[in-house]
Design a protein around this motif. Structure first.
Motif, short mmCIF file in Angstrom:
data_model
loop_
_atom_site.label_atom_id
_atom_site.label_comp_id
_atom_site.label_asym_id
_atom_site.label_seq_id
_atom_site.Cartn_x
_atom_site.Cartn_y
_atom_site.Cartn_z
N LYS A 206 -26.23 -8.03 18.36
CA LYS A 206 -25.26 -6.95 18.16
C LYS A 206 -24.12 -7.56 17.34
O LYS A 206 -23.22 -8.19 17.90
CB LYS A 206 -24.74 -6.40 19.49
CG LYS A 206 -23.82 -5.20 19.32
CD LYS A 206 -23.33 -4.68 20.66
CE LYS A 206 -22.44 -3.45 20.46
NZ LYS A 206 -21.85 -2.98 21.74
N PRO A 207 -24.17 -7.40 16.02
CA PRO A 207 -23.17 -8.05 15.17
C PRO A 207 -21.75 -7.57 15.48
O PRO A 207 -21.54 -6.46 15.97
CB PRO A 207 -23.58 -7.62 13.76
CG PRO A 207 -25.01 -7.20 13.88
CD PRO A 207 -25.16 -6.65 15.26
N GLU A 208 -20.79 -8.43 15.19
CA GLU A 208 -19.39 -8.04 15.30
C GLU A 208 -19.03 -7.12 14.13
O GLU A 208 -19.38 -7.42 12.98
CB GLU A 208 -18.49 -9.28 15.28
CG GLU A 208 -18.54 -10.11 16.54
CD GLU A 208 -17.94 -9.39 17.73
OE1 GLU A 208 -16.96 -8.64 17.54
OE2 GLU A 208 -18.48 -9.55 18.84
N PRO A 209 -18.37 -6.00 14.40
CA PRO A 209 -17.99 -5.09 13.30
C PRO A 209 -16.78 -5.61 12.53
O PRO A 209 -15.71 -5.04 12.54
CB PRO A 209 -17.70 -3.78 14.03
CG PRO A 209 -17.27 -4.20 15.40
CD PRO A 209 -18.04 -5.46 15.73
N THR A 210 -16.99 -6.71 11.82
CA THR A 210 -15.92 -7.33 11.04
C THR A 210 -15.67 -6.53 9.76
O THR A 210 -16.51 -5.72 9.34
CB THR A 210 -16.33 -8.76 10.66
OG1 THR A 210 -17.54 -8.69 9.87
CG2 THR A 210 -16.60 -9.60 11.91
N PRO A 211 -14.54 -6.76 9.09
CA PRO A 211 -14.32 -6.11 7.79
C PRO A 211 -15.45 -6.38 6.80
O PRO A 211 -15.81 -5.50 6.01
CB PRO A 211 -12.98 -6.71 7.33
CG PRO A 211 -12.27 -7.05 8.59
CD PRO A 211 -13.34 -7.51 9.54
N ALA A 212 -16.00 -7.59 6.83
CA ALA A 212 -17.10 -7.92 5.91
C ALA A 212 -18.33 -7.06 6.21
O ALA A 212 -19.03 -6.61 5.30
CB ALA A 212 -17.45 -9.40 6.01
N LEU A 213 -18.62 -6.85 7.51
CA LEU A 213 -19.76 -6.01 7.87
C LEU A 213 -19.52 -4.57 7.43
O LEU A 213 -20.43 -3.93 6.88
CB LEU A 213 -20.01 -6.07 9.37
CG LEU A 213 -21.12 -5.15 9.90
CD1 LEU A 213 -22.47 -5.54 9.31
CD2 LEU A 213 -21.18 -5.17 11.42
N ILE A 214 -18.33 -4.06 7.67
CA ILE A 214 -18.01 -2.68 7.27
C ILE A 214 -18.17 -2.52 5.76
O ILE A 214 -18.74 -1.53 5.28
CB ILE A 214 -16.58 -2.30 7.70
CG1 ILE A 214 -16.40 -2.47 9.21
CG2 ILE A 214 -16.27 -0.87 7.27
CD1 ILE A 214 -17.35 -1.66 10.06
N GLU A 215 -17.71 -3.53 5.02
CA GLU A 215 -17.85 -3.47 3.55
C GLU A 215 -19.32 -3.48 3.15
O GLU A 215 -19.74 -2.74 2.25
CB GLU A 215 -17.12 -4.65 2.91
CG GLU A 215 -17.20 -4.64 1.39
CD GLU A 215 -16.49 -5.82 0.76
OE1 GLU A 215 -16.55 -5.95 -0.48
OE2 GLU A 215 -15.88 -6.62 1.51
#
Length: 216
Positions: free
Chosen positions: A113-122
């Motif tokens: 379950k990945p962390e919803p980091t800014p990089a993931l959102i991008e």
């Protein structure tokens, strides 16, 4: 139920589970299959996920083929049993179903379950997918999900909203478990392609081949 730090891999014992059945009021556990038949286990998300709804429909298309090989199937849907029962009353699938709204089985099998980091959102706004081939062209993941929801005419329920808040961005997994309880084959979403693999499933031939190896 104990969780693992990595996805359960071939050669490892499959963690046990005991979950409410979607059809009827019984409990389904791994022990129901142990010593009796191999099990093709699919760990999905809630019904809010358009990728999962399509994958569940796909799984039902070859459940009879696996059954003819002596391999049972079970798909775990991450929503409350009553919510799943309502949905599948109108959109039935052949694959047997169990409900796990708390994702306890996903954790036990070590699904990321990945962390919803800014990089993931991008990345969700830039990585393009078309896993089922029913979009006119590959779209950014965030947009593809919305388009598929519109194509389905699916409206979120309050139960869906609760599930989204618990689950997103949980990944999914498929496991072929032999009759002794040993994992013989595994597929973890995005493990090889990164986010470009979101929503994809192995081909029917690959799954049937894994079942054949597991049933001998």
């Amino acid at each position: 139920m104990a969780s693992t730090m990595h996805p359960v891999a071939p050669g490892e014992l499959a963690p046990n589970f005991a979950l409410p059945a979607v059809a009827g009021s019984g409990i389904i556990s791994l022990d129901d299959y142990r010593g009796r038949s191999p099990l093709f286990l699919s760990l999905m998300l809630g019904l809010w996920c358009p990728f999962c709804r399509r994958q569940l429909a796909q799984l039902g298309t070859f459940e009879d083929r696996l059954k003819g090989m002596g391999v049972e199937s079970l798909a775990v849907v991450a929503t409350a049993p009553e919510n799943a029962r309502l949905y599948f009353r109108f959109r039935p699938t052949k694959v047997p179903l169990a409900a796990d709204p708390e994702l306890s089985t996903h954790r036990a099998y070590g699904l990321p379950k990945p962390e919803p980091t800014p990089a993931l959102i991008e990345a969700l706004d830039t990585v393009r997918v078309n896993p089922f081939g029913d979009l006119p062209e590959p779209l950014p993941i965030s947009q593809a999900g919305k388009v598929l929801q519109e194509m389905d005419g699916y409206q979120y329920t309050p139960a869906d909203q609760v599930d989204v808040e618990k689950q997103w961005p949980q990944l999914k997994g498929l496991f072929m478990i032999d009759r002794t309880g040993l994992v013989r084959w595994a597929y973890v979403e995005c493990a090889t392609e990164g986010l470009a693999g979101l929503g994809k499933m192995p081909s029917e031939d690959e799954i049937v081949g894994a079942a054949r190896e597991c049933s001998v």
